[in-house]
Design a protein around this motif. Structure first.
Motif, PDB file in Angstrom:
ATOM      1  N   ALA A   1      52.519  80.057  47.296  1.00 30.44           N
ATOM      2  CA  ALA A   1      52.016  80.277  48.653  1.00 30.44           C
ATOM      3  C   ALA A   1      53.181  80.500  49.604  1.00 30.44           C
ATOM      4  O   ALA A   1      53.953  79.576  49.874  1.00 30.44           O
ATOM      5  CB  ALA A   1      51.182  79.088  49.104  1.00 30.44           C
ATOM      6  N   LEU A   2      53.305  81.712  50.098  1.00 32.04           N
ATOM      7  CA  LEU A   2      54.323  82.015  51.100  1.00 32.04           C
ATOM      8  C   LEU A   2      53.744  81.883  52.502  1.00 32.04           C
ATOM      9  O   LEU A   2      54.432  82.120  53.492  1.00 32.04           O
ATOM     10  CB  LEU A   2      54.867  83.433  50.869  1.00 32.04           C
ATOM     11  CG  LEU A   2      55.434  83.673  49.464  1.00 32.04           C
ATOM     12  CD1 LEU A   2      55.945  85.107  49.329  1.00 32.04           C
ATOM     13  CD2 LEU A   2      56.528  82.672  49.133  1.00 32.04           C
TER      14      LEU A   2
ATOM     15  N   HIS B   1      58.054  75.637  54.689  1.00 36.60           N
ATOM     16  CA  HIS B   1      56.845  74.831  54.511  1.00 36.60           C
ATOM     17  C   HIS B   1      57.164  73.473  53.889  1.00 36.60           C
ATOM     18  O   HIS B   1      56.609  72.451  54.307  1.00 36.60           O
ATOM     19  CB  HIS B   1      55.844  75.582  53.633  1.00 36.60           C
ATOM     20  CG  HIS B   1      55.302  76.812  54.274  1.00 36.60           C
ATOM     21  ND1 HIS B   1      54.431  76.783  55.342  1.00 36.60           N
ATOM     22  CD2 HIS B   1      55.505  78.127  54.009  1.00 36.60           C
ATOM     23  CE1 HIS B   1      54.127  78.016  55.706  1.00 36.60           C
ATOM     24  NE2 HIS B   1      54.769  78.848  54.916  1.00 36.60           N
TER      25      HIS B   1
ATOM     26  N   VAL C   1      50.024  77.232  53.471  1.00 37.60           N
ATOM     27  CA  VAL C   1      50.200  76.016  52.679  1.00 37.60           C
ATOM     28  C   VAL C   1      49.317  74.889  53.215  1.00 37.60           C
ATOM     29  O   VAL C   1      48.718  74.127  52.451  1.00 37.60           O
ATOM     30  CB  VAL C   1      51.680  75.583  52.663  1.00 37.60           C
ATOM     31  CG1 VAL C   1      51.844  74.224  51.993  1.00 37.60           C
ATOM     32  CG2 VAL C   1      52.515  76.629  51.945  1.00 37.60           C
TER      33      VAL C   1
ATOM     34  N   PRO D   1      50.300  74.083  45.730  1.00 38.38           N
ATOM     35  CA  PRO D   1      50.884  75.315  45.167  1.00 38.38           C
ATOM     36  C   PRO D   1      52.008  75.001  44.189  1.00 38.38           C
ATOM     37  O   PRO D   1      52.631  73.934  44.243  1.00 38.38           O
ATOM     38  CB  PRO D   1      51.397  76.061  46.397  1.00 38.38           C
ATOM     39  CG  PRO D   1      51.611  75.004  47.424  1.00 38.38           C
ATOM     40  CD  PRO D   1      50.573  73.946  47.171  1.00 38.38           C
TER      41      PRO D   1
ATOM     42  N   THR E   1      56.677  77.306  47.168  1.00 37.85           N
ATOM     43  CA  THR E   1      56.614  77.818  48.536  1.00 37.85           C
ATOM     44  C   THR E   1      58.029  77.829  49.092  1.00 37.85           C
ATOM     45  O   THR E   1      58.985  77.439  48.409  1.00 37.85           O
ATOM     46  CB  THR E   1      55.678  76.982  49.411  1.00 37.85           C
ATOM     47  OG1 THR E   1      55.494  77.642  50.679  1.00 37.85           O
ATOM     48  CG2 THR E   1      56.227  75.581  49.680  1.00 37.85           C
ATOM     49  N   THR E   2      58.185  78.261  50.338  1.00 34.91           N
ATOM     50  CA  THR E   2      59.508  78.316  50.946  1.00 34.91           C
ATOM     51  C   THR E   2      59.897  76.968  51.538  1.00 34.91           C
ATOM     52  O   THR E   2      59.053  76.102  51.784  1.00 34.91           O
ATOM     53  CB  THR E   2      59.545  79.376  52.054  1.00 34.91           C
ATOM     54  OG1 THR E   2      58.545  79.068  53.038  1.00 34.91           O
ATOM     55  CG2 THR E   2      59.293  80.764  51.489  1.00 34.91           C
TER      56      THR E   2
END
Length: 348
Positions: A104-105, A125, A108, A118, A121-122
């Motif tokens: 999930a980019l 988040h 979230v 997820p 993610t980055t």
């Protein structure tokens, strides 16, 4: 998101998202090489890496542990089934019916609200949540996704926002199916869309019920402030921004009221320090989103200007709040705002 918004780099400003900067020749070249290598390995029978990475009956995406049925993915017709889903770009995407490895980019907060953790993610988040909430979730970059890391994770679904550039989305589509959620929707609208995508209608309703109960609980605790007019502004670097009240729906659902001028704002926009005096002229309370609520230096400077004529400033009813919690414009932020209101006013 504030308030509002998630930007690249992120915790920036409002609803006008910046571009994701991923079209670097070196990254795309490396991605092509990795993708070719991955294909060769798969052809040689190296598919055993997927064992143990699918979730159980709940559908939650726990990257480190799972309850895969005997026989692996090849023997599980439910996991291999696909469906066509129309995303926020009005694009029909073939996606797994029961995705197990979601990166999930974006969104979230909504995924966690649905009970879906997820795979990756980055850092933007990851840094927003308590460590236990995102335990086991892999980092795929700081604010921009690292394409090589995404290839390594072998996702079966990637969720982005429609503000991602076509070039970035095209690159991600070489790794896994990509669903773009529509930028500008409210958190509950995103919740609806993702519940439909992932088959999480019961989980969505459970979260909505829990949120409604939290609103009522907070309203009961801070009832003496009901009806007070509240304005929200965001300090970002040297600029002040105002946002649509929908970004802070929880604040107003809890009993505060948006003054006429604030209620008329429909998008994120900069506002000068001088213009704030008139904009907040009817406000009983002023909520200022800042990076560090303990640092009041800039606000103290403004108190020596025309801001001293703002009623909320005169009554010392100005509250500095964490921009990272209030500006996310997500299901998580809706709860965070209620928690902060409860902490600020619930014991008075």
């Amino acid at each position: 998101m504030i308030v509002i918004t998630i930007l690249t780099g992120e915790d920036r400003v409002g609803v006008n998202k910046g571009e994701v900067k991923l079209n670097r020749t070196t990254k795309l070249t490396m991605l092509a090489c990795l993708f070719l290598l991955f294909s060769v390995l798969a052809a040689c029978g190296g598919g055993g890496n997927n064992a143990g990475n699918t979730a159980g009956n709940t559908g939650a995406n726990t990257p480190a542990e799972g309850n895969q049925a005997a026989g692996g993915k090849e023997g599980n017709t439910q996991e291999s089934a696909t469906k066509v889903y129309k995303d926020g770009l009005d694009k029909e995407v073939e996606v797994p019916v029961n995705p197990q490895r979601i990166v999930a980019l974006h969104n979230v907060g909504e995924l966690l609200a649905l009970g879906v953790k997820p795979l990756g993610t980055t850092d933007y988040h990851l840094n927003k949540y308590d460590p236990e909430k995102v335990a086991g979730v892999e980092s795929v970059g700081e604010s921009d996704p690292n394409m090589e890391k995404l290839v390594e994770l072998e996702p079966d679904l990637i969720i982005v926002s429609s503000y991602f550039t076509p070039e970035v989305i095209a690159g991600l589509e070489k790794i896994a199916p990509v669903v773009a959620t529509k930028w500008g929707l409210t958190p509950t609208e995103h919740l609806d869309a993702l519940a439909d995508l992932l088959g999480k209608e019961e989980e969505k309703q459970a979260w909505l019920d829990a949120y409604a109960a939290k609103v009522e609980s907070v309203k009961a605790k801070i009832g003496q402030y009901a009806g007070e007019k509240a304005v929200v502004l965001q300090f970002w670097e040297k600029t002040i921004y105002r946002h649509s009240p929908t970004v802070f729906a929880s604040l107003y659902e809890a009993g505060f009221v948006a003054p006429e001028q604030a209620a008329a704002v429909t998008q994120t926009e900069a506002i000068s320090e001088e213009a704030v005096v008139d904009f907040a002229a009817d406000a009983d309370r002023l909520f200022l989103l800042v990076e560090d609520p303990s640092n009041k230096d800039r606000y103290n400077e403004l108190k020596g200007t025309a801001w001293k004529d703002i009623p909320a400033v005169q009554k010392d009813q100005v509250h500095l709040v964490d921009t990272g919690r209030w500006n996310d414009y997500s299901a998580s932020a809706m709860m965070w705002i209620l928690e902060d209101l409860e902490a600020m006013f619930g014991n008075h």
